[in-house]
Design a protein around this motif. Structure first.
Motif, PDB file in Angstrom:
ATOM      1  N   THR A  91      63.804  -4.126  44.095  1.00  0.00           N
ATOM      2  CA  THR A  91      62.532  -3.827  44.750  1.00  0.00           C
ATOM      3  C   THR A  91      61.506  -4.945  44.628  1.00  0.00           C
ATOM      4  N   GLY A  92      61.675  -5.794  43.616  1.00  0.00           N
ATOM      5  CA  GLY A  92      60.677  -6.823  43.349  1.00  0.00           C
ATOM      6  C   GLY A  92      59.435  -6.300  42.658  1.00  0.00           C
ATOM      7  N   ASN A  93      59.447  -5.013  42.263  1.00  0.00           N
ATOM      8  CA  ASN A  93      58.280  -4.401  41.633  1.00  0.00           C
ATOM      9  C   ASN A  93      58.490  -4.241  40.125  1.00  0.00           C
ATOM     10  N   PRO A  94      57.575  -4.782  39.304  1.00  0.00           N
ATOM     11  CA  PRO A  94      57.660  -4.556  37.862  1.00  0.00           C
ATOM     12  C   PRO A  94      57.349  -3.096  37.536  1.00  0.00           C
ATOM     13  N   ILE A  95      57.747  -2.650  36.358  1.00  0.00           N
ATOM     14  CA  ILE A  95      57.483  -1.269  35.946  1.00  0.00           C
ATOM     15  C   ILE A  95      57.008  -1.240  34.503  1.00  0.00           C
ATOM     16  N   ASN A  96      56.390  -0.113  34.149  1.00  0.00           N
ATOM     17  CA  ASN A  96      55.994   0.155  32.773  1.00  0.00           C
ATOM     18  C   ASN A  96      56.662   1.457  32.341  1.00  0.00           C
ATOM     19  N   VAL A  97      57.502   1.346  31.348  1.00  0.00           N
ATOM     20  CA  VAL A  97      58.294   2.480  30.888  1.00  0.00           C
ATOM     21  C   VAL A  97      57.587   3.139  29.709  1.00  0.00           C
ATOM     22  N   ASP A 146      50.132  12.563  36.223  1.00  0.00           N
ATOM     23  CA  ASP A 146      49.006  12.040  37.007  1.00  0.00           C
ATOM     24  C   ASP A 146      49.587  11.112  38.077  1.00  0.00           C
ATOM     25  N   ASN A 147      49.826  11.645  39.260  1.00  0.00           N
ATOM     26  CA  ASN A 147      50.550  10.889  40.286  1.00  0.00           C
ATOM     27  C   ASN A 147      49.831   9.610  40.708  1.00  0.00           C
ATOM     28  N   LYS A 148      48.485   9.634  40.717  1.00  0.00           N
ATOM     29  CA  LYS A 148      47.719   8.435  41.082  1.00  0.00           C
ATOM     30  C   LYS A 148      47.913   7.343  40.032  1.00  0.00           C
ATOM     31  N   LEU A 149      47.780   7.715  38.759  1.00  0.00           N
ATOM     32  CA  LEU A 149      47.970   6.757  37.674  1.00  0.00           C
ATOM     33  C   LEU A 149      49.408   6.249  37.644  1.00  0.00           C
ATOM     34  N   LYS A 150      50.343   7.163  37.845  1.00  0.00           N
ATOM     35  CA  LYS A 150      51.765   6.806  37.828  1.00  0.00           C
ATOM     36  C   LYS A 150      52.073   5.742  38.880  1.00  0.00           C
ATOM     37  N   ALA A 151      51.467   5.900  40.062  1.00  0.00           N
ATOM     38  CA  ALA A 151      51.698   4.919  41.131  1.00  0.00           C
ATOM     39  C   ALA A 151      51.004   3.600  40.829  1.00  0.00           C
ATOM     40  N   GLU A 152      49.769   3.659  40.319  1.00  0.00           N
ATOM     41  CA  GLU A 152      49.014   2.431  40.041  1.00  0.00           C
ATOM     42  C   GLU A 152      49.695   1.572  38.979  1.00  0.00           C
ATOM     43  N   LEU A 153      50.206   2.211  37.920  1.00  0.00           N
ATOM     44  CA  LEU A 153      50.812   1.479  36.805  1.00  0.00           C
ATOM     45  C   LEU A 153      52.339   1.367  36.928  1.00  0.00           C
ATOM     46  N   ARG A 154      52.887   1.981  37.980  1.00  0.00           N
ATOM     47  CA  ARG A 154      54.345   2.008  38.164  1.00  0.00           C
ATOM     48  C   ARG A 154      55.026   2.516  36.886  1.00  0.00           C
ATOM     49  N   LEU A 155      54.631   3.725  36.481  1.00  0.00           N
ATOM     50  CA  LEU A 155      55.165   4.321  35.260  1.00  0.00           C
ATOM     51  C   LEU A 155      56.533   4.953  35.519  1.00  0.00           C
ATOM     52  N   SER A 156      57.436   4.776  34.569  1.00  0.00           N
ATOM     53  CA  SER A 156      58.748   5.418  34.617  1.00  0.00           C
ATOM     54  C   SER A 156      59.058   6.018  33.250  1.00  0.00           C
ATOM     55  N   LYS A 159      44.412   4.076  28.135  1.00  0.00           N
ATOM     56  CA  LYS A 159      43.647   2.826  28.056  1.00  0.00           C
ATOM     57  C   LYS A 159      44.506   1.702  27.476  1.00  0.00           C
ATOM     58  N   PHE A 160      45.273   2.004  26.433  1.00  0.00           N
ATOM     59  CA  PHE A 160      46.122   0.987  25.816  1.00  0.00           C
ATOM     60  C   PHE A 160      47.173   0.491  26.813  1.00  0.00           C
ATOM     61  N   ILE A 161      47.775   1.415  27.548  1.00  0.00           N
ATOM     62  CA  ILE A 161      48.797   1.010  28.519  1.00  0.00           C
ATOM     63  C   ILE A 161      48.166   0.183  29.635  1.00  0.00           C
ATOM     64  N   GLU A 162      47.010   0.612  30.115  1.00  0.00           N
ATOM     65  CA  GLU A 162      46.324  -0.156  31.165  1.00  0.00           C
ATOM     66  C   GLU A 162      46.033  -1.577  30.708  1.00  0.00           C
ATOM     67  N   ASP A 163      45.660  -1.728  29.446  1.00  0.00           N
ATOM     68  CA  ASP A 163      45.325  -3.054  28.916  1.00  0.00           C
ATOM     69  C   ASP A 163      46.556  -3.939  28.714  1.00  0.00           C
ATOM     70  N   ASN A 164      47.729  -3.321  28.577  1.00  0.00           N
ATOM     71  CA  ASN A 164      48.931  -4.092  28.242  1.00  0.00           C
ATOM     72  C   ASN A 164      50.056  -3.973  29.265  1.00  0.00           C
ATOM     73  N   ALA A 165      49.781  -3.318  30.372  1.00  0.00           N
ATOM     74  CA  ALA A 165      50.824  -3.101  31.375  1.00  0.00           C
ATOM     75  C   ALA A 165      51.229  -4.401  32.053  1.00  0.00           C
ATOM     76  N   VAL A 166      52.493  -4.474  32.426  1.00  0.00           N
ATOM     77  CA  VAL A 166      52.950  -5.584  33.256  1.00  0.00           C
ATOM     78  C   VAL A 166      52.574  -5.249  34.696  1.00  0.00           C
ATOM     79  N   SER A 167      52.121  -6.241  35.444  1.00  0.00           N
ATOM     80  CA  SER A 167      51.677  -5.961  36.810  1.00  0.00           C
ATOM     81  C   SER A 167      52.238  -7.001  37.779  1.00  0.00           C
TER      82      SER A 167
END
Length: 453
Positions: A128-134, A205-215, A445-453
């Motif tokens: 996909t070319g999209n990074p994710i945060n697990v 939180d579907n909005k957050l999940k999409a923004e941070l690409r959470l899995s 907040k911690f994940i937002e600060d350290n997420a891969v994007s």
């Protein structure tokens, strides 16, 4: 193959999306729209090599990858296990067997699901070319297995919550001593259930999940459950023919994912008499299968810490099938549970589940008994599986972890301290963790600060 939500409020999806989403958009858990029959050629006289069996089985559900690509992913996932059988079956007595599930890189059964999931995530990022945060929560072994599957991989950061002081020291070292820059072990004050609640809130939180690409990597993710179904077939085919008519799988159980994986493949045609839910003193599932009431109590630390759980994630999948795949009834019961904190299941039917319970004294006694009678050492979780067995019936006890991961309990039980080279090496490494307040907001907040994007 399509996957549907247990709550019925989300569209059916294929393998790629069920895997990537983890939790369905309506808050439910994905299950296969239908369970196919096991092909007759899987139940042959001799056990197939584990990767070959895994490829055949997973191909029933993964119709998105082409066959050759799936072979590559499966081979990569199970090629580094220390035993050539990956999950060898050891016979202790005429009707008693142990399925050793601790030959993977972190010496626990979670490796069977999470080595595969790590490689599937890597393939997804490339495709996909999209990074994710697990993200995930662990009571001990899930976190280390997830980290082993994803440490150092490009395009992914891993955030694992665990209850501070409530897992073994070596389990914690497996998470905190990798030296990988993309790994974030997060100790929180509280229990595994507290950690799991935070993870579910973030994934819900579907909005957050999409923004941070959470899995998700917990057994919330249906692919992890499917991966664990494979070794039940593998175990069955290693049994002597004379022991295949009355098989009872005994499964040390906390989050209900491992034993549910076995029950699911039984619905596909694997001949099994009974699945025994072996609990420790945190016995919500023992009480459920003996009363039909699902009622959490306080979590009490035990000698089997990975089972110190009172809210089992995969209970909702069981409920869905118990309700004959009625998603409306499942949603109503889950809402009632969330509002009232307990439920009594109408017209409860335990199917072919039974349950046993072991307190700390029983765990020590079972470790001693297995050592004395069979000259075999089991870890404290596996020890729960030796409670109240009927020697006239065939039992396969799932050995969920290497005893060396719990040296203090083993020494207390039999006066021996088991060791394992990879665990000994961890004792010399620096621990790195990231304590965060045990609230959804703080972890977000911690994940937002350290997420891969």
């Amino acid at each position: 193959m399509e996957f549907v939500s247990t709550r019925g409020g989300a569209d059916a999806v294929g393998f790629f999306d069920a895997f990537a989403n983890g939790l369905a958009p309506d808050g439910g858990l994905y299950v296969p729209k239908h369970l196919p029959l096991l092909p007759s050629d899987l139940l042959i006289d001799d056990a197939l090599p584990y990767p070959a069996l895994a490829w055949d089985f997973l191909g029933l559900f993964d119709t998105d990858h082409d066959s050759e690509h799936l072979i590559e992913i499966v081979d990569k996932s199970y090629g580094d296990f220390s035993d050539t059988m990956s999950a060898p079956l050891q016979q202790l007595a005429e009707n008693l067997f142990v399925l050793e599930l601790f030959h993977g890189p972190t010496l626990a059964f979670k490796d069977f699901g999470l080595q595969l999931i790590g490689n599937l995530f890597e393939e997804q990022i490339e495709r996909t070319g999209n990074p994710i945060n697990v993200i995930g929560a662990t009571s001990g072994d899930t976190g280390s297995a997830a980290i082993a599957g994803l440490a150092g991989k490009k395009g992914v950061n891993v955030f694992i919550l665990y209850p501070k002081g409530r897992i073994s020291k070596l389990q914690e070292r497996q998470m905190t001593c990798t030296g990988a820059k993309n790994i974030f072990p997060i100790p929180i004050e509280g229990t595994f259930d507290d950690a799991q609640a935070i993870v579910k809130a973030l994934l819900g939180d579907n909005k957050l999940k999409a923004e941070l690409r959470l899995s998700a990597i917990n057994s919330i993710n249906i692919v992890r459950v499917l991966a664990q179904s494979v070794y039940y077939v593998h175990a069955f085919m290693q049994l002597p023919p004379e022991n295949r008519d009355d098989v009872n799988f005994v499964v040390p159980t906390g989050n209900f994912g491992n034993i549910f994986a076995g029950w699911m493949v039984h619905q596909m045609g694997l001949p099994v008499d009974q699945f025994v839910v072996a609990t420790n003193q945190n016995d919500i599932l023992y009480r459920l299968f003996n009363s039909g009431k699902y009622e959490p109590e306080s979590v009490h630390p035990s000698h089997a810490p990975s089972m110190d759980i009172q809210v089992a994630s995969n209970f909702e999948r069981f409920l869905y099938y118990h309700n004959e795949k009625n998603s409306k009834s499942t949603l109503e019961l889950m809402k009632k549970f969330q509002e009232e904190g307990s439920i009594e299941i109408p017209n409860f039917n335990a199917s072919n589940f039974a349950a046993s319970r072991s307190d700390d004294e029983s765990i020590l006694a079972n470790i001693q008994k297995v050592k004395e009678e069979y000259n075999y050492v089991v870890d404290p979780h596996t020890a729960c599986g030796f409670q109240d067995l009927d020697p006239s019936k065939t039992h396969v006890v799932l050995a969920t972890a290497h005893p060396a991961k719990f040296p203090d309990v083993i020494k207390k039980a039999i006066g021996e301290t088991p060791t394992e080279p990879s665990l000994e090496a961890l004792k010399k490494k620096k621990k790195v963790s990231y304590p965060v307040e045990a609230t959804t907001e703080a972890v977000q907040k911690f994940i937002e600060d350290n997420a891969v994007s």
